[in-house]
Motif scaffolding. Structure first.
Motif, short mmCIF file in Angstrom:
data_model
loop_
_atom_site.label_atom_id
_atom_site.label_comp_id
_atom_site.label_asym_id
_atom_site.label_seq_id
_atom_site.Cartn_x
_atom_site.Cartn_y
_atom_site.Cartn_z
N ASN A 212 -16.80 6.11 81.92
CA ASN A 212 -15.50 5.69 82.45
C ASN A 212 -15.69 4.70 83.59
O ASN A 212 -15.36 4.98 84.74
CB ASN A 212 -14.75 6.94 82.94
CG ASN A 212 -13.28 6.69 83.17
OD1 ASN A 212 -12.71 5.73 82.66
ND2 ASN A 212 -12.66 7.55 83.95
N SER B 27 -7.29 -1.26 95.23
CA SER B 27 -7.52 -0.74 93.88
C SER B 27 -8.61 0.31 93.83
O SER B 27 -8.55 1.25 93.04
CB SER B 27 -7.83 -1.89 92.92
OG SER B 27 -9.17 -2.35 93.08
N GLN C 54 -13.31 -1.65 80.98
CA GLN C 54 -13.51 -0.21 81.15
C GLN C 54 -14.06 0.43 79.88
O GLN C 54 -13.78 1.59 79.55
CB GLN C 54 -12.20 0.45 81.58
CG GLN C 54 -11.69 -0.10 82.90
CD GLN C 54 -10.18 -0.13 83.01
OE1 GLN C 54 -9.46 0.47 82.22
NE2 GLN C 54 -9.67 -0.85 84.00
N PRO D 207 -6.86 12.66 85.33
CA PRO D 207 -6.30 11.45 85.95
C PRO D 207 -4.79 11.38 85.76
O PRO D 207 -4.25 11.72 84.71
CB PRO D 207 -7.00 10.32 85.19
CG PRO D 207 -8.28 10.91 84.72
CD PRO D 207 -7.97 12.34 84.41
N LYS E 85 -6.45 1.02 83.87
CA LYS E 85 -6.75 1.33 85.26
C LYS E 85 -6.57 0.08 86.13
O LYS E 85 -6.37 -1.02 85.64
CB LYS E 85 -8.17 1.90 85.38
CG LYS E 85 -8.28 3.28 84.72
CD LYS E 85 -9.61 3.96 85.02
CE LYS E 85 -10.73 3.44 84.15
NZ LYS E 85 -10.59 3.85 82.72
N HIS F 67 -4.06 5.91 86.03
CA HIS F 67 -3.93 4.76 85.16
C HIS F 67 -2.48 4.63 84.70
O HIS F 67 -1.68 5.57 84.79
CB HIS F 67 -4.85 4.87 83.94
CG HIS F 67 -4.54 6.04 83.05
ND1 HIS F 67 -5.28 7.21 83.09
CD2 HIS F 67 -3.59 6.23 82.09
CE1 HIS F 67 -4.79 8.07 82.21
NE2 HIS F 67 -3.76 7.50 81.58
N THR G 187 -10.73 5.69 89.19
CA THR G 187 -10.51 6.30 87.87
C THR G 187 -9.53 7.48 87.92
O THR G 187 -9.32 8.15 86.91
CB THR G 187 -11.85 6.80 87.29
OG1 THR G 187 -12.45 7.73 88.21
CG2 THR G 187 -12.81 5.64 87.04
N LYS G 188 -8.93 7.71 89.09
CA LYS G 188 -8.06 8.88 89.23
C LYS G 188 -6.65 8.65 88.71
O LYS G 188 -5.85 9.60 88.65
CB LYS G 188 -7.99 9.29 90.71
CG LYS G 188 -9.32 9.76 91.29
CD LYS G 188 -9.17 10.12 92.75
CE LYS G 188 -10.50 10.61 93.34
NZ LYS G 188 -10.37 10.98 94.75
N PHE H 63 -15.49 1.81 86.36
CA PHE H 63 -14.43 1.14 87.14
C PHE H 63 -15.11 0.27 88.19
O PHE H 63 -15.81 0.78 89.06
CB PHE H 63 -13.53 2.17 87.82
CG PHE H 63 -12.38 1.58 88.60
CD1 PHE H 63 -11.09 1.61 88.08
CD2 PHE H 63 -12.58 1.00 89.84
CE1 PHE H 63 -10.02 1.06 88.79
CE2 PHE H 63 -11.53 0.45 90.55
CZ PHE H 63 -10.24 0.49 90.03
N ASN I 31 -8.45 -1.76 88.18
CA ASN I 31 -9.53 -2.64 88.66
C ASN I 31 -9.10 -4.10 88.66
O ASN I 31 -8.41 -4.57 87.75
CB ASN I 31 -10.79 -2.45 87.81
CG ASN I 31 -10.57 -2.80 86.35
OD1 ASN I 31 -9.53 -2.46 85.78
ND2 ASN I 31 -11.54 -3.45 85.74
N LYS J 245 -0.95 -3.69 86.71
CA LYS J 245 -1.90 -3.20 87.71
C LYS J 245 -1.36 -3.40 89.12
O LYS J 245 -1.41 -2.49 89.96
CB LYS J 245 -3.24 -3.93 87.57
CG LYS J 245 -3.97 -3.69 86.26
CD LYS J 245 -5.35 -4.35 86.28
CE LYS J 245 -6.14 -4.08 85.02
NZ LYS J 245 -7.52 -4.55 85.09
#
Length: 441
Positions: free
Chosen positions: A199, A43, A178, A272, A61, A51, A48-49, A201, A63, A320
């Motif tokens: 932002n 992960s 987040q 992102p 995202k 979602h 953060t790149k 993460f 995480n 996720k």
């Protein structure tokens, strides 16, 4: 359960399946332990790149927070953690450091006036150091916009602090969601400093001993907003360590290259990457979601409240898992292009993992209930032994003003022994006024 654990990685995509098999060439770990360590490691490569979206179309995202419970000294927890970190992140970590060194040298060449209009390079850390405090992690996070992985192979201390410090627990919980993090802090010179993270993460791995976890974590913690954000898995298998069973050097390059490919690919987007859920995957998710709602509402499990608190999180975690595994499998299999929609195949994998984790938490809660019942029975037995101690001392003409010779009591009371002596004598003291000297076995 062991049979189920052996099958889960076969339902988790090719990257995870092959990575766990690669680790098992050196360590006889269960597939479940490999899966639970790999997912948070994977992960952080996404950070953060990229979602997707939850059911309310709120950006989501990747995480993940995981707690692994395994007995100390027999499950190779720390060794496995280090090996998984090496398999996924070692080459990417070297790349980010090398890039930082190049940028730092270029920055140093700039004239003072040019530096005013340039940004000083920052090393992109992928993980926070072992034993980092909460404030230390926040400081690192503020300098790493991509996000951080925090791992603790002695996670009991960290978890205990979070469960007992309401303010810190609330702050850390907001990181999982987040939410923008802001806090005024006192600097070295006593001046106010503001930490602001737009932002955040954080992926998190805690490894602990089941004895500590079951004795110190209260039932109410299971329904709090903090603990139920974790996947919690107890590993029952003991690892039989065979030194030098495989004498080849580690060769995890094919896995390490995947992390670099994903990193470089996502770096190519100005903003992102937003991965929507495909139409057929949405239909499947809606069907599964409705089915889970029905089963939870009709669940007669005695720990249903605690159970449902975790299941609510796993419903979202499905998306996720699907996003992470689709990205990794796409680049692992050298597929020409990444589909920017989560496909049905990977949604099904996400559901498999979520249902597996649901099963794990249910069994953990069952074990806790059984342990409580066992503890009640044990205390009842101790009270019966304490009565025997009382009557034994009366029979021997015990004077309440005098202390008792412990070795003589143990010899005179059947079922009183070195293991249960302290607990029994505490009851005997509280209920019957019996005094005792230090143990003289």
């Amino acid at each position: 359960m062991i049979e189920n654990e052996q099958k889960i990685t076969e339902q988790s995509g090719n990257f995870i399946k092959d990575a766990v098999e690669g680790i098992q060439e050196y360590l006889n770990i269960s597939e479940d332990m490999g899966l639970q360590l790999l997912l948070p490691m994977m992960s952080i490569v996404l950070g953060t790149k990229v979602h997707t979206y939850n059911g309310a179309m709120v950006p989501l995202k990747a995480n993940l927070w995981t707690i692994i419970l395994a007995d100390s000294g027999v499950s190779a927890k720390s060794t496995t953690l280090d090996m998984v970190k090496k398999l996924v992140l070692e080459k990417l970590t070297k790349k980010t450091r090398a890039n930082y060194e190049v940028d730092k040298r270029e920055y140093a060449k700039l004239k003072p006036a040019e530096k005013e209009n340039a940004t000083e390079p920052q090393l992109q850390q992928l993980f926070s150091g072992q034993g980092s405090t909460f404030s230390g992690m926040i400081k690192n996070l503020s300098k790493n916009p991509h996000g951080l992985l925090a791992s603790y192979d002695e996670g009991s201390e960290f978890l205990n602090k979070m469960l007992t410090d309401k303010q810190q627990k609330a702050s850390f919980t907001s990181l999982y969601e987040q939410s923008t993090y802001g806090k005024d802090m006192v600097g070295k010179e006593g001046k106010g400093e503001v930490t602001w993270i737009n932002n955040p993460f954080v992926s998190l791995i805690l490894i602990s001993n089941p004895h500590w976890f079951n004795s110190d974590v209260k039932d109410s913690d299971f329904v709090s907003g903090f603990l139920n954000r974790f996947s919690i898995v107890q590993i029952g298998d003991k690892i039989e360590m065979v030194p030098f069973a495989n004498q080849k050097k580690h060769n995890f390059e094919k896995f390490q290259n995947v992390a670099i490919k994903i990193w470089d690919y996502l770096d190519g987007f100005k903003d992102p990457l937003a991965m929507k859920v495909s139409k057929e995957a949405i239909v499947k998710y809606q069907e599964w979601f409705a089915k889970q709602n029905y089963s939870w509402e009709n669940d007669t499990f005695q720990n249903a409240e605690e159970y449902n608190a975790f299941l609510v999180r796993q419903r979202t975690a499905v998306l996720k898992y699907a996003m992470i595994i689709q990205l990794f499998d796409t680049f692992y299999e050298n597929t020409e292009t990444l589909n920017h929609e989560i496909q049905l195949k990977y949604l099904n994998i996400g559901i498999n993992i979520a249902e597996h984790n649901m099963d794990k938490i249910k069994h953990l809660l069952y074990r806790r209930a059984d342990d409580k019942l066992s503890e009640t029975r044990r205390n009842e037995q101790y009270e019966e032994i304490a009565k025997k101690v009382k009557y034994h001392l009366i029979d021997k003409g015990y004077d309440e003003e005098n202390t008792v010779n412990t070795s003589k009591v143990i010899k005179g009371v059947w079922s009183l022994n070195k293991t249960n002596f302290d607990a029994v004598m505490r009851i005997a003291s509280e209920k019957y006024g019996v005094k005792s000297v230090s143990r003289e076995f």
